[in-house]
Motif scaffolding. Structure first.
Motif, PDB file in Angstrom:
ATOM      1  N   GLU A  39       0.678  -1.079  -0.063  1.00 59.50           N
ATOM      2  CA  GLU A  39       0.051  -0.008  -0.013  1.00 59.50           C
ATOM      3  C   GLU A  39       0.892   1.319  -0.039  1.00 59.50           C
ATOM      4  OE1 GLU A  39      -3.797   0.341   2.287  1.00 59.50           O
ATOM      5  OE2 GLU A  39      -2.839   2.188   3.115  1.00 59.50           O
ATOM      6  N   LYS A  40       1.819   1.377   0.786  1.00 65.17           N
ATOM      7  CA  LYS A  40       2.799   2.229   0.925  1.00 65.17           C
ATOM      8  C   LYS A  40       3.495   2.633  -0.598  1.00 65.17           C
ATOM      9  CE  LYS A  40       5.383   2.669   4.306  1.00 65.17           C
ATOM     10  NZ  LYS A  40       6.493   2.661   5.627  1.00 65.17           N
ATOM     11  N   GLN A  41       3.740   1.679  -1.295  1.00 63.41           N
ATOM     12  CA  GLN A  41       4.597   1.766  -2.517  1.00 63.41           C
ATOM     13  C   GLN A  41       3.541   2.535  -3.429  1.00 63.41           C
ATOM     14  OE1 GLN A  41       6.261  -1.940  -3.960  1.00 63.41           O
ATOM     15  NE2 GLN A  41       6.229  -1.526  -6.058  1.00 63.41           N
ATOM     16  N   HIS A  42       2.178   2.016  -3.426  1.00 59.74           N
ATOM     17  CA  HIS A  42       1.229   2.554  -4.207  1.00 59.74           C
ATOM     18  C   HIS A  42       0.745   4.230  -3.717  1.00 59.74           C
ATOM     19  CE1 HIS A  42      -0.077  -1.696  -5.587  1.00 59.74           C
ATOM     20  NE2 HIS A  42       0.898  -1.166  -6.303  1.00 59.74           N
ATOM     21  N   GLN A  43       0.678   4.361  -2.731  1.00 64.86           N
ATOM     22  CA  GLN A  43       0.260   5.530  -2.161  1.00 64.86           C
ATOM     23  C   GLN A  43       1.214   6.636  -2.309  1.00 64.86           C
ATOM     24  OE1 GLN A  43      -3.211   6.442  -0.269  1.00 64.86           O
ATOM     25  NE2 GLN A  43      -3.313   5.256  -2.080  1.00 64.86           N
ATOM     26  N   ILE A  44       2.674   6.286  -1.930  1.00 62.69           N
ATOM     27  CA  ILE A  44       3.566   7.678  -1.757  1.00 62.69           C
ATOM     28  C   ILE A  44       3.791   8.223  -3.049  1.00 62.69           C
ATOM     29  CG2 ILE A  44       6.182   8.006  -1.818  1.00 62.69           C
ATOM     30  CD1 ILE A  44       6.286   5.959   0.517  1.00 62.69           C
ATOM     31  N   PRO A  45       3.781   7.483  -4.551  1.00 65.69           N
ATOM     32  CA  PRO A  45       3.955   8.136  -5.655  1.00 65.69           C
ATOM     33  C   PRO A  45       2.508   9.193  -5.997  1.00 65.69           C
ATOM     34  CG  PRO A  45       4.156   6.017  -5.941  1.00 65.69           C
ATOM     35  CD  PRO A  45       3.847   6.099  -4.674  1.00 65.69           C
ATOM     36  N   LEU A  46       1.446   9.056  -5.196  1.00 67.15           N
ATOM     37  CA  LEU A  46       0.334   9.951  -5.367  1.00 67.15           C
ATOM     38  C   LEU A  46       0.231  11.114  -4.281  1.00 67.15           C
ATOM     39  CD1 LEU A  46      -2.719   7.430  -4.798  1.00 67.15           C
ATOM     40  CD2 LEU A  46      -1.899   8.381  -7.041  1.00 67.15           C
ATOM     41  N   MET A  47       1.459  11.281  -3.591  1.00 68.35           N
ATOM     42  CA  MET A  47       1.574  12.529  -2.858  1.00 68.35           C
ATOM     43  C   MET A  47       1.336  13.984  -3.666  1.00 68.35           C
ATOM     44  SD  MET A  47       4.307  11.363   0.232  1.00 68.35           S
ATOM     45  CE  MET A  47       4.291  12.787   0.846  1.00 68.35           C
ATOM     46  N   ARG A  48       2.152  14.067  -4.770  1.00 65.44           N
ATOM     47  CA  ARG A  48       1.922  15.049  -5.515  1.00 65.44           C
ATOM     48  C   ARG A  48       0.788  15.412  -5.948  1.00 65.44           C
ATOM     49  NH1 ARG A  48       5.688  17.331 -10.422  1.00 65.44           N
ATOM     50  NH2 ARG A  48       4.387  18.837 -11.219  1.00 65.44           N
ATOM     51  N   ARG A  49      -0.041  14.403  -6.273  1.00 67.33           N
ATOM     52  CA  ARG A  49      -1.670  14.658  -6.666  1.00 67.33           C
ATOM     53  C   ARG A  49      -2.353  15.023  -5.264  1.00 67.33           C
ATOM     54  NH1 ARG A  49      -4.937  14.973  -9.606  1.00 67.33           N
ATOM     55  NH2 ARG A  49      -6.067  13.038  -9.846  1.00 67.33           N
ATOM     56  N   ILE A  50      -1.928  14.591  -4.189  1.00 66.56           N
ATOM     57  CA  ILE A  50      -2.773  14.643  -3.024  1.00 66.56           C
ATOM     58  C   ILE A  50      -2.629  16.163  -2.524  1.00 66.56           C
ATOM     59  CG2 ILE A  50      -2.652  14.258  -0.654  1.00 66.56           C
ATOM     60  CD1 ILE A  50      -1.953  11.489  -1.175  1.00 66.56           C
ATOM     61  N   TYR A  51      -1.484  16.868  -2.766  1.00 62.44           N
ATOM     62  CA  TYR A  51      -1.076  17.999  -2.306  1.00 62.44           C
ATOM     63  C   TYR A  51      -1.451  19.026  -3.184  1.00 62.44           C
ATOM     64  CZ  TYR A  51       0.987  16.668   1.901  1.00 62.44           C
ATOM     65  OH  TYR A  51       1.306  15.790   3.286  1.00 62.44           O
ATOM     66  N   SER A  52      -1.783  18.649  -4.389  1.00 66.19           N
ATOM     67  CA  SER A  52      -2.034  19.662  -5.693  1.00 66.19           C
ATOM     68  C   SER A  52      -3.545  19.614  -5.441  1.00 66.19           C
ATOM     69  CB  SER A  52      -1.625  18.943  -6.957  1.00 66.19           C
ATOM     70  OG  SER A  52      -0.424  18.811  -7.135  1.00 66.19           O
TER      71      SER A  52
END
Length: 599
Positions: A112-125
């Motif tokens: 789950e961490k491997q999939h979620q960390i790449p989404l951080m740019r989208r999350i903060y955008s």
């Protein structure tokens, strides 16, 4: 606890994330909440928390109740969530929906961490705003992390008002606590508040940068205080202007330190705001590594990967935690040279700080993390110098290892000497001068004009000092003041001002401190050197007699290099300040430039 997360599964193909829906309530109430799962494609409404985990000790004393399950968190995260809830409750906000990585990502699920960390740019955008949490502000107990009271103390309330007054362009002498002297208890407490703020670990971390830059709006929380990023950056802009003009600089003893602490805190937000304003501009990963070289990461490779979300256009580098750091740093410099045809990073390269398998022309970005500020001094000063007067070149990489450039050898190092940095720095400078006066230099003009003594004086601080908010070159007025302050015994009364270039007035004690502070940065871990042709300079400690100083078109400082196998194959030792060669004062015939290979 694992059952709590499996009850809310995430589909990474749909860009799912978990959110915490925090129940509002009074300060004393337990932190209770529920989970929800949303897709980032649906533009969900939430606040993204930007914070530092801090003390990793987890306990029941700092736990969040999620659907009846107590989830232990670090004290810093617990304090952040409690403060956010208090602010929402105070203004009658209807709900509080937050994304916080430690809670919204199952820390026990590697996939789950491997999939979620790449989404951080989208999350903060995508978030409504980013909430930057700097920590609690207890000035009596440095270990305090858990907020004990929702209401600000007098010193914190004064700190809050001071920032707002600066944002409204108030003069310093009209702002509390500058109406008091340094022994006043409130003055001391406010100074300690700014010290705690400026030393917040949030400012040291590299991952948090994209969190603050990518969001549509940013709010900053510290203790019970909430400020908009715009307020803080405007306060710094106004503050710097007042200091530059010395229009209201208070003269009471100890006020200089207070001004330093305020500047140290506020200027962090100026750089953040500047980065947000430049979001649409071209930003290569190398430039970002240079700009934020001092920020920390837990993993070496993250000194690069933590900044990938800020590149424009998006970087082609893909995070790969199996590669070595020397390979990654080499890839960055190679990619930059290929795309930008520039050597404007070369002054940061050095054989003494590179990885064992790394060419000396490659910058080891891990060497600048957790290092002394003196190690990063060339990074701040390089843009002040123009030794090749606008000349440029197109460097090439040969055999994936050798950097082929054109360069001009201008002089050879004859001798080096270390300026003592222990004890009283002014005494060390005077003693060093006595040694100089015993030699012939005192009666000889410097090769490029002026006296040898003035050349030596300017070299001590690389001809630079601190201005209101950045480094700048020394003027004649600076040097005259410097000479009279250190060497002639002409003291300055508290509050006395001196007139500098352009008629600007500054406090004498503050200006001397700015010059001495730069001198310390320049001389620590470096050596003064003399050349065969009678020049003086300063370079890293590794410089040796026999090393050669080169001018490199496209590089903002002269470079000291050492022959390895032949005169055409060189290794970089260090960038340097060489007095008389920093601004293209001496014309170099094109035929003196030759091809060399840096390895």
């Amino acid at each position: 606890m694992d059952k709590l997360y499996t009850a809310y599964p995430l589909d990474h193909k749909k860009e799912h994330i978990r959110l915490i829906n925090i129940d509002l309530g009074p300060w004393e109430a337990e932190l209770t909440s529920t989970f929800s799962v949303v897709s980032l494609r649906d533009s969900p409404d939430f606040v993204a928390l930007s914070y530092v985990w801090g003390d990793n000790s987890l306990s029941d004393h700092s736990a969040v109740n999620i659907e009846g399950c107590p989830v232990p968190v670090t004290p810093n995260l617990y304090a952040a969530l409690r403060r956010l809830r208090w602010h929402a409750h105070e203004v009658g906000q209807g709900n509080l929906i937050v994304w916080a990585d430690a809670l919204c990502i199952s820390q026990n699920d590697r996939i789950e961490k491997q999939h979620q960390i790449p989404l951080m740019r989208r999350i903060y955008s995508c978030c409504r705003n980013t909430a930057i949490w700097l920590g609690e502000l207890s000035i009596r107990d440095n270990s305090a992390s858990i907020p004990l009271s929702p209401h600000p103390s007098e010193s914190i309330a004064v700190t809050d008002r001071l920032i707002q007054d600066l944002q409204h362009d108030q003069h310093l002498d009209k702002i509390e606590p500058f109406d008091r002297d340094e022994t006043d208890s409130l003055f001391v407490d406010v100074r300690q508040v700014f010290e705690r703020l400026s030393y917040s670990t949030w400012f040291l971390r590299r991952w948090v940068l994209q969190e603050a830059v990518l969001a549509a709006t940013v709010k900053v929380y510290f203790g019970p205080v909430l400020q908009d990023l715009d307020t803080l950056s405007q306060a710094m802009e106004n503050y710097a202007e007042h200091i530059e003009q010395a229009c209201c600089t208070t003269a009471k003893p100890g006020h200089y330190i207070m001004r330093q602490r305020i500047r140290g805190f506020l200027q962090e937000f100026s750089s953040l705001q500047d980065l947000r304003d430049r979001r649409s501009e071209r930003a290569h990963i190398l430039h970002l590594c240079r700009e934020f070289s001092g920020r920390q990461t837990s993993l070496e490779l993250d000194c690069v990967y933590a900044l990938l979300g800020l590149t424009n256009p998006p970087a082609t580098i893909v995070p790969d935690y199996t590669v070595s750091i020397d390979s990654l740093c080499t890839e960055i410099c190679t990619d930059y040279i290929g795309k930008e045809h520039s050597l404007d990073f070369l002054h940061l390269a050095s054989s003494s700080i590179g990885q064992a398998q790394m060419p000396t022309w490659v910058v080891d970005w891990t060497a600048f993390v957790d290092c002394k500020a003196s190690k990063r001094a060339w990074n701040w000063l390089a843009d002040l110098f123009h030794p090749t007067a606008g000349l440029s070149q197109k460097p090439h990489i040969r055999d994936q290892y050798f950097l082929e450039i054109i360069a001009c050898p201008i002089d050879r190092v004859e001798d080096t000497v270390k300026l003592p940095m222990t004890g009283n720095i002014t005494d060390a400078i005077r003693n060093f001068l006595a040694i100089l006066l015993d030699e012939v230099y005192s009666d000889v003009d410097y090769p490029t004009g002026g006296t040898w003594l003035m050349a030596w004086l300017r070299t001590l601080s690389a001809d630079s000092c601190w201005g209101a908010n950045s480094a700048r070159r020394l003027s004649k007025e600076d040097c005259d003041f410097y000479w009279s302050s250190i060497f002639t015994g002409s003291g300055y009364a508290p509050g006395q001002k001196v007139r500098l270039a352009g008629g600007r007035l500054v406090l004498a004690d503050a200006h001397l401190n700015d010059i001495i502070r730069m001198l310390r940065l320049v001389q620590e871990d470096r050596r003064i050197f003399y050349t065969n042709n009678g020049y003086i300079g300063v370079a890293d400690d590794d410089i040796e007699p026999g090393d050669v100083v080169f001018l490199v078109p496209g590089c903002s400082m002269p470079m000291v290099m050492r022959s390895k196998d032949s005169a055409f194959y060189l290794q970089i030792v260090s960038a340097c300040y060489l007095h008389g060669w920093t601004d293209g004062e001496i014309a170099i015939a094109p035929k003196r430039y030759r091809a060399v290979y840096i390895e």
